[in-house]
Scaffold this active site. Structure first.
Site, PDB file in Angstrom:
ATOM      1  N   CYS A   1      36.794  35.631  36.399  1.00  0.00           N
ATOM      2  CA  CYS A   1      36.025  35.773  37.626  1.00  0.00           C
ATOM      3  C   CYS A   1      35.287  37.100  37.517  1.00  0.00           C
ATOM      4  O   CYS A   1      35.055  37.584  36.418  1.00  0.00           O
ATOM      5  CB  CYS A   1      36.935  35.695  38.858  1.00  0.00           C
ATOM      6  N   LEU A   2      34.948  37.706  38.631  1.00  0.00           N
ATOM      7  CA  LEU A   2      34.207  38.956  38.567  1.00  0.00           C
ATOM      8  C   LEU A   2      35.143  40.158  38.405  1.00  0.00           C
ATOM      9  O   LEU A   2      34.940  40.987  37.539  1.00  0.00           O
ATOM     10  CB  LEU A   2      33.336  39.102  39.822  1.00  0.00           C
TER      11      LEU A   2
END
Length: 100
Positions: A81-82
């Site tokens: 994810c980020l």
């Protein structure tokens, strides 16, 4: 192998090395994030909110929706994810569904 109480983290280089093997890389960011920030090569996007449902799909439906063979419970899977928060949640979801 997993450590109790914490998800294993990978460096960029470790991920690059893993991608040379038969690992499935699932990016759990939202679709707008992929559009804005770009797709990681050879990853598939399954937003976190769809993941539990996706991992329980019929393999044929999974292939149609994500254009990728559905992982078996023992296949190597990497979530990203980020910032790492959603990928840790994704790992927990997958493990609760019986993925090793």
């Amino acid at each position: 192998s997993l450590c109790a109480g914490g998800a294993p983290s990978l460096s960029y280089q470790e991920l690059k090395d893993l991608k040379k093997t038969n690992v499935l890389h699932i990016d759990v960011r939202e679709r707008w994030e992929i559009e804005r920030f770009g797709k990681i090569p050879a990853s598939i996007n399954i937003p976190l909110g769809e993941l539990v449902e996706a991992l329980q799909m019929d393999p044929t439906a999974f292939k149609e929706q994500y254009d990728q063979k559905m992982p078996s419970k023992s296949d190597p899977v990497v979530f990203s994810c980020l910032a790492g928060t959603r990928s840790k949640q994704a790992l927990g979801f997958a493990m609760s569904l019986g993925f090793s």
